[in-house]
Write an enzyme that holds these catalytic residues in place. Structure first.
Site, PDB file in Angstrom:
ATOM      1  N   HIS A 578       1.146  -1.077   0.353  1.00 19.88           N
ATOM      2  CA  HIS A 578      -0.270   0.098   0.108  1.00 19.88           C
ATOM      3  C   HIS A 578       0.619   1.744   0.304  1.00 19.88           C
ATOM      4  O   HIS A 578       2.677   1.381  -0.400  1.00 19.88           O
ATOM      5  CB  HIS A 578      -1.011  -0.128   1.037  1.00 19.88           C
ATOM      6  N   GLU A 593      -2.654   0.593   7.669  1.00 21.20           N
ATOM      7  CA  GLU A 593      -1.415  -0.456   7.606  1.00 21.20           C
ATOM      8  C   GLU A 593      -0.268   0.202   6.808  1.00 21.20           C
ATOM      9  O   GLU A 593       0.841  -0.726   7.130  1.00 21.20           O
ATOM     10  CB  GLU A 593      -1.961  -1.783   6.861  1.00 21.20           C
ATOM     11  N   HIS A 646       2.778  -7.087   4.606  1.00 22.27           N
ATOM     12  CA  HIS A 646       1.474  -6.129   4.509  1.00 22.27           C
ATOM     13  C   HIS A 646       0.862  -6.805   5.823  1.00 22.27           C
ATOM     14  O   HIS A 646       1.789  -7.384   6.932  1.00 22.27           O
ATOM     15  CB  HIS A 646       0.553  -7.139   3.479  1.00 22.27           C
ATOM     16  N   GLU A 711       1.298 -11.194   6.203  1.00 22.42           N
ATOM     17  CA  GLU A 711       0.645 -10.997   7.000  1.00 22.42           C
ATOM     18  C   GLU A 711       1.049 -10.669   8.117  1.00 22.42           C
ATOM     19  O   GLU A 711       0.739 -11.495   8.909  1.00 22.42           O
ATOM     20  CB  GLU A 711      -0.498 -11.585   6.764  1.00 22.42           C
TER      21      GLU A 711
END
Length: 751
Positions: A578, A593, A646, A711
């Site tokens: 992102h 995030e 992430h 993640e």
């Protein structure tokens, strides 16, 4: 003492009212709206098996206009472009010109209007999902819209165009006549039109309200030529289903060229010849029969052609041609990808038969399709070569006499066939390898290796696994988790472990077992050493690479091994997910995030640089880069590794943990990299271990180097959101990821 009748009735009514109230309270669900628990902020009741919400609470929740008409006992609620109307004593909700039937309809409770929660909120475009035996209800806005479904490439591909790809599943019915595409948190565009239904196919769209998913169901009158494995891929913001091509035509032209054509691309076929029955067999993978034309009647070369669907898993189409005179048709160079062509061949000449350790080889003037088989008494490997002459270097007999083979013999078996026989010491496996260079075909037959000895050793520093083979071993050592185990995959190896006595175990080695399976179309013999515990390991060879020695470190030695190791420099791209206007997931206290992703990525880069690794970040600031740009960045620089960072998110704030993703495309090192990284994170991060999973995330699907996506934690979990904000946790996660990367490099290109 007697109780007065009226007083007893009052007690009974009181008990009944308490029971009814408690039943209503028990029916209360835990309700989440956009990941926030709103149960205490709204009032609900249960009537006739349906959950109702106070109309005013729903209006406030949706920021909708509410109008109540007391005379008619009806209400109207309007939000954006949607208006619903509902009247007391009616089970229907009116949505524009449509009407939706409910169980309870509008109910007045203490002069307050209550309306069906699920049906009402769905009318405003929200999705619902029940979890934990319907005790929890999650309400959220759709994450993607299906805009169009259409045929592509002459009907061989189906494209599902959407705003953004969300998790999906493809289901295929047993009879093959129905495909179901389930897409999570998806809705259909208001202007959506059915562009695929025709005389053979029919599309049905089904919204599954209690699971927050959309089903696209495609039915066909005939089996749909589709394979789930390899039959679906992502292209930009579309899902594409590739249907298998169908056989279209088999014919022989005026030049005696046998042509096989399909409706789409045909993979390379395998052909073989059976001299006794004068047959040529063509096996074509990933093609189905379909409706095809066959025109070979009264042909002087081919007597008959039979077509069958030889196999469905994997899909193989078989064409069996019976020749009039036993002529051999040889494949021609492909003119187009939907066509195979075969020409009556001239005799090939084979030359230079030779033997090397564990194999024998020869050359040919053209491509061959031999018949190979084993005979037991005496043990020998037989190869029949059709339409072949013996040339220079093809002797009647070559003495070998080693541990695998006694000698090689050649002879003309019949008018069409030259036979090569390898007299074996004992029956063993083999494989056949073809290589072409400058028009000359080089063929090698590899006799399968065998295990000579497997033993364990133990000293104060290491525990060893020693595996000795009859000849040089072709192998790959891998570390798997859950439970910890060392796996060694041997190519071209006979599994003869049943000849061994029980192998002695050690304090680290819990169990030893073996199996055979297919890896990328090739049979592999796998040894599995299940471990009681694992710290690290090294692999060495001995006895001219006939032996493999795996050193398992003991606990106290682990730190020293890590400090002493020296790894060559590699180029590693670390991707902070992102950025810029794309914040990623947002936690309950507002953590974006993208912020924690960048902090962890920077720390990984710093730690890897301290270990003399070259590191590039796809972004080193709060900037947006598309998924395609991130992939191009890594591919253009020929990076050795790609790791994407992430933080996860889910509607249930209690969900948490760390998980690592890989994509099993042509790069079979992806899972190994993911395992090395996750082994550290799962044991060292101190949160729930959600394991390793395969996924089609864009950045790990299209990168050309080994890649993994991590993640690290759930930003939607309040506790883990707080961790992700902590520099201490960020450094810890980065350190564990760095250790996993270094472990991988040490075993794959390290020094």
């Amino acid at each position: 003492m007697s109780v007065p009748r009226k007083f007893g009735i009052r007690i009974l009514l009181l008990i009944l009212s308490i029971f009814i109230l408690s039943s209503t309270a028990a029916a209360q669900n835990t309700i989440y709206f956009n990941s926030k628990d709103i149960t205490s902020e709204i009032e609900t009741v249960s009537r006739e098996g349906e959950l109702l919400i106070k109309a005013r609470d729903l209006a406030e929740l949706l920021d909708a206009d509410l109008t109540w008409r007391p005379a008619l006992k009806s209400l109207e609620m309007k939000s954006q472009n949607v208006t619903i109307k509902i009247m007391a004593n009616s089970r229907y909700i009116q949505i524009g010109n449509d009407a939706l039937k409910t169980r309870a309809g509008l109910q007045l409770v203490d002069n307050q209007a209550y309306i069906p929660l699920a049906k009402s909120i769905e009318a405003f475009g929200y999705l619902l999902e029940y979890q934990r035996d319907n005790e929890e209800l999650y309400i959220f806005q759709p994450e993607t819209t299906i805009n169009n479904v259409s045929w592509q490439e002459d009907g061989n591909q189906l494209q599902i165009k959407m705003d953004e790809i969300t998790p999906y599943r493809i289901l295929h019915s047993e009879d093959g006549r129905e495909i179901t595409i389930e897409i999570d948190k998806a809705v259909i565009d208001q202007e959506f039109s059915d562009n695929i239904s025709n005389n053979n196919y029919y599309l049905r769209v089904v919204n599954v309200p209690d699971r927050a998913l959309l089903r696209l169901i495609i039915k066909s009158r005939t089996p749909i030529p589709f394979q789930i494995d390899g039959g679906v891929y992502e292209y930009e913001d579309s899902l594409v289903l590739s249907f298998l091509p169908q056989l279209k035509d088999i014919r022989i032209d005026k030049n005696n060229i046998l042509k096989v054509e399909a409706t789409g691309e045909i993979p390379d076929a395998k052909t073989k010849y059976i001299s006794e029955s004068k047959k040529m067999i063509i096996d074509i993978p990933s093609v189905v029969i379909g409706n095809f034309d066959l025109d070979i009647e009264n042909h002087p070369l081919i007597k008959d052609i039979k077509v069958t669907q030889h196999d469905l898993d994997p899909v193989i189409l078989r064409i069996e041609a019976t020749m009039v005179n036993g002529d051999i048709f040889k494949p021609l160079k492909r003119e187009k990808n939907s066509l195979l062509a075969f020409k009556p061949g001239q005799r090939s000449e084979i030359t230079n038969l030779d033997y090397a350790a564990g194999s024998f080889s020869f050359d040919s003037s053209s491509a061959l399709n031999p018949e190979l088989f084993l005979l037991e008494t005496p043990p020998r490997l037989v190869m029949n070569l059709y339409h072949v002459n013996r040339g220079a270097g093809i002797l009647d007999k070559i003495e070998v006499n080693n541990s695998l083979i006694k000698n090689l013999r050649t002879a003309r078996f019949d008018e069409q066939t030259v036979r090569i026989v390898a007299d074996l010491k004992e029956l063993t496996g083999y494989d056949w390898v073809e290589e072409e260079k400058n028009g000359i075909y080089h063929y090698t037959v590899n006799l399968k290796n065998k295990f000579a000895e497997i033993r364990t050793e133990d000293n104060d520093k290491y525990q060893y696994l020693d595996i000795l083979m009859d000849s040089r071993a072709e192998y790959e050592v891998k570390k798997f988790n859950y439970p910890h185990r060392i796996v060694v995959d041997f190519k071209n190896t006979l599994n003869n472990l049943d000849e061994f006595k029980t192998i002695e175990k050690t304090s680290l080695i819990k169990d030893i077992r073996s199996s055979n399976y297919q890896l990328e179309g090739e049979e592999v013999t796998r040894l599995v050493f299940e471990l009681n515990d694992y710290y690290s390991h090294r692999v060495e060879t001995y006895q001219d690479k006939h032996g493999i020695k795996i050193a398992l470190a003991k606990d106290y030695l682990n730190k020293q091994m890590k400090e002493d190791r020296e790894i060559e420099s590699h180029l590693i791209v670390v991707d902070a997910g992102h950025g810029g206007f794309d914040p990623g997931a947002i936690g309950m206290t507002g953590l974006e995030e993208k912020v924690s992703n960048l902090a962890i990525a920077r720390e990984i880069a710093s730690q890897l640089a301290d270990k003399d690794q070259t590191v590039l970040l796809t972004r080193n600031s709060d900037r947006f880069h598309s998924l395609q740009q991130r992939v191009k960045f890594a591919n253009a620089r020929n990076a050795d590794l790609f790791v994407s960072i992430h933080a996860n998110s889910f509607n249930n704030p209690q969900t948490g943990g760390v998980e690592t993703y890989y994509n099993q495309h042509e790069n079979n090192q992806n899972r190994f990299l993911a395992e090395k990284i996750h082994d550290k994170l799962g044991r060292g991060l101190g949160i729930y271990d959600r394991g390793i999973k395969e996924s089609n995330f864009y950045v790990i699907k299209y990168t050309k180097m080994p890649s993994a996506l991590i993640e690290v934690a759930f930003v939607s979990n309040p506790g883990e959101e707080k961790m992700l904000q902590s520099s201490k946790f960020q450094k810890k996660a980065a350190s564990l990821i760095t250790e996993g990367i270094l472990d991988y490099l040490e075993e794959n290109g390290g020094k």
